[in-house]
Design a protein around this motif. Structure first.
Motif, PDB file in Angstrom:
ATOM      1  N   THR A 153     -95.738  30.757  33.608  1.00 20.73           N
ATOM      2  CA  THR A 153     -93.670  30.728  33.639  1.00 20.73           C
ATOM      3  C   THR A 153     -93.876  31.217  34.103  1.00 20.73           C
ATOM      4  O   THR A 153     -93.973  32.966  34.680  1.00 20.73           O
ATOM      5  N   ILE A 201     -80.557  30.269  31.557  1.00 21.61           N
ATOM      6  CA  ILE A 201     -79.945  30.857  30.770  1.00 21.61           C
ATOM      7  C   ILE A 201     -78.888  31.632  32.141  1.00 21.61           C
ATOM      8  O   ILE A 201     -78.246  31.424  33.202  1.00 21.61           O
ATOM      9  N   ARG A 213     -81.998  39.885  28.217  1.00 20.44           N
ATOM     10  CA  ARG A 213     -83.387  39.984  28.272  1.00 20.44           C
ATOM     11  C   ARG A 213     -83.673  38.979  27.041  1.00 20.44           C
ATOM     12  O   ARG A 213     -84.733  38.012  26.742  1.00 20.44           O
ATOM     13  N   ALA A 214     -83.027  38.961  25.391  1.00 19.30           N
ATOM     14  CA  ALA A 214     -83.349  38.230  24.635  1.00 19.30           C
ATOM     15  C   ALA A 214     -82.859  36.650  24.529  1.00 19.30           C
ATOM     16  O   ALA A 214     -84.045  36.214  24.067  1.00 19.30           O
ATOM     17  N   GLN A 215     -82.201  36.070  25.604  1.00 19.23           N
ATOM     18  CA  GLN A 215     -82.037  34.932  25.970  1.00 19.23           C
ATOM     19  C   GLN A 215     -83.019  34.182  26.908  1.00 19.23           C
ATOM     20  O   GLN A 215     -83.742  33.539  26.700  1.00 19.23           O
ATOM     21  N   ALA A 217     -86.352  35.651  26.958  1.00 21.47           N
ATOM     22  CA  ALA A 217     -87.798  35.679  25.661  1.00 21.47           C
ATOM     23  C   ALA A 217     -88.002  34.866  24.921  1.00 21.47           C
ATOM     24  O   ALA A 217     -88.815  34.469  24.965  1.00 21.47           O
ATOM     25  N   GLU A 218     -86.533  34.281  24.620  1.00 23.91           N
ATOM     26  CA  GLU A 218     -86.704  33.084  23.574  1.00 23.91           C
ATOM     27  C   GLU A 218     -87.266  31.700  24.748  1.00 23.91           C
ATOM     28  O   GLU A 218     -87.550  30.820  23.988  1.00 23.91           O
ATOM     29  N   ALA A 219     -86.657  31.512  25.917  1.00 22.06           N
ATOM     30  CA  ALA A 219     -86.484  30.496  26.708  1.00 22.06           C
ATOM     31  C   ALA A 219     -88.243  31.057  27.469  1.00 22.06           C
ATOM     32  O   ALA A 219     -88.836  30.204  28.288  1.00 22.06           O
ATOM     33  N   CYS A 220     -88.887  31.882  27.281  1.00 19.95           N
ATOM     34  CA  CYS A 220     -90.156  32.247  27.659  1.00 19.95           C
ATOM     35  C   CYS A 220     -91.255  33.107  26.722  1.00 19.95           C
ATOM     36  O   CYS A 220     -91.623  34.226  26.787  1.00 19.95           O
ATOM     37  N   PRO A 221     -91.493  32.167  25.700  1.00 21.40           N
ATOM     38  CA  PRO A 221     -92.032  32.476  24.723  1.00 21.40           C
ATOM     39  C   PRO A 221     -93.712  33.292  25.253  1.00 21.40           C
ATOM     40  O   PRO A 221     -93.755  33.994  24.143  1.00 21.40           O
TER      41      PRO A 221
END
Length: 359
Positions: A153, A201, A213-215, A217-221
């Motif tokens: 990623t 993002i 960071r939360a967004q 993290a969701e896009a980069c599991p």
């Protein structure tokens, strides 16, 4: 072949050093007598001027990897032009060239740092963008420092800028998941729908690094293996905790800190001195690896071969944002530093007679 040469030329000079953000009064537009080429020199009519974030650092006095612009000097920058008079055996009138001609309508050159262009191979403006320094920077940073492997990623800041747009598409071509960070929904939509990013993002919609960071993290599991650093600031703060073991960070730029002065060497309010540390990583080429593209000129030929082929067969797309006329350069530069461009920011200084030439 002869051309009518005007009696005067125009240039944009550095009038004052910025104190924080760049303002229009940092520049002065001047008219000067047209220079005449001496032995071993040629005169160029500038057609396309490149505007790049690194130019912000050249406006400051602090030490960097290249000499800054002195007050009263022509603003530095790459440009594409046509040779209109020549006393140089290697450059003939009518040839198109790219080189360090600066923010001006005309420039003298002895050929150092100049290469010829073939308008039938690609639009000559691309020599300042996707097939020039920004594209080369993207290619070297991703391949030589990022060392991408299929299935990994990548996150890239300023994802729809001149460098970022190429980084993401090259990553996809190598089998990576590509996640961009850009400013505004239109840019994010462009990154996903046209450039082929897996996700993008909008940093402007995130109030702070924690929310960004939360967004991410969701896009980069599976975490982040490569962070291609263009911006610093909130994006860097958001990405760092998501980096995987043995992750790589090519440090190309840090545009969010440039107005601190000296490419981030200015004092930062409060205890945070990260801009100073990060700038040192960039300029001193430390690991996490900072890099300056001028150290990698030996990698230009393989870059150009691969990327020009990808453009010809439609695998790599690009955009140019164009300002009209030399007088527009200061405002376009200021807008670019605030994220106002999509893709490569150019100034059309004079007519391009090659437009319409097909490869």
């Amino acid at each position: 072949m002869t051309q009518t040469i005007p009696a005067t030329m125009r240039r944009v000079a550095l009038a004052a050093r910025p104190k924080g953000a760049v303002t229009p009064d940092c520049f002065r537009i001047e008219e000067l007598p047209m220079p005449q080429p001496g032995p071993g020199q040629f005169l160029v009519r500038v057609i396309w001027l490149s505007l790049d974030p690194y130019m912000r650092g050249r406006m400051d006095e602090s030490k960097s990897y290249a000499k800054g612009v002195e007050i009263g000097e022509t603003m530095q920058g790459g440009a594409v032009g046509e040779v209109i008079a020549s006393n140089h055996p290697g450059f003939a009138v009518g040839e198109f060239v790219v080189g360090p001609f600066g923010w001006a309508t005309h420039a003298l050159s002895d050929g150092e740092g100049v290469r010829k262009l073939d308008p039938a191979r690609a639009p000559i403006s691309t020599a300042l963008g996707v097939l020039g320094m920004p594209g080369h920077t993207a290619w070297v940073g991703l391949n030589d420092i990022g060392q991408p492997r299929a299935g990994e990623t990548l996150v890239v800041g300023a994802a729809t800028g001149a460098v970022g747009q190429v980084v993401g598409q090259l990553a996809k071509a190598r089998g990576l998941r590509a996640v961009g960070v850009a400013g505004g929904p239109d840019k994010c939509r462009y990154a996903v729908e046209e450039l082929g990013f897996d996700a993008c993002i909008d940093h402007r919609a995130a109030p702070d690094a924690k929310a960004l960071r939360a967004q991410l993290a969701e896009a980069c599991p599976d975490g982040v293996d490569i962070y291609y650093e263009n911006v610093g600031g909130k994006t860097l703060e958001a990405v760092i905790p998501l980096m995987n073991v043995h992750g790589r960070i090519p440090v190309c730029g840090m545009i969010s800190w440039y107005d601190l002065g000296g490419l981030g060497m200015g004092e930062v309010p409060g205890p945070d001195r990260l801009p100073r540390v990060w700038r040192t990583i960039l300029v001193q080429r430390l690991k996490v690896q900072g890099f300056i593209i001028f150290d990698h000129n030996d990698r230009f030929a393989p870059f150009e071969e691969e990327v020009s082929a990808m453009i010809r067969d439609g695998r790599l797309k690009y955009r140019e944002t164009i300002a009209e006329g030399l007088d527009a350069a200061p405002e376009a530069f200021i807008a670019m530093l605030k994220g106002g461009n999509l893709g490569k920011q150019l100034v059309r200084v004079s007519d391009d007679p090659t437009r319409g030439v097909k490869a």
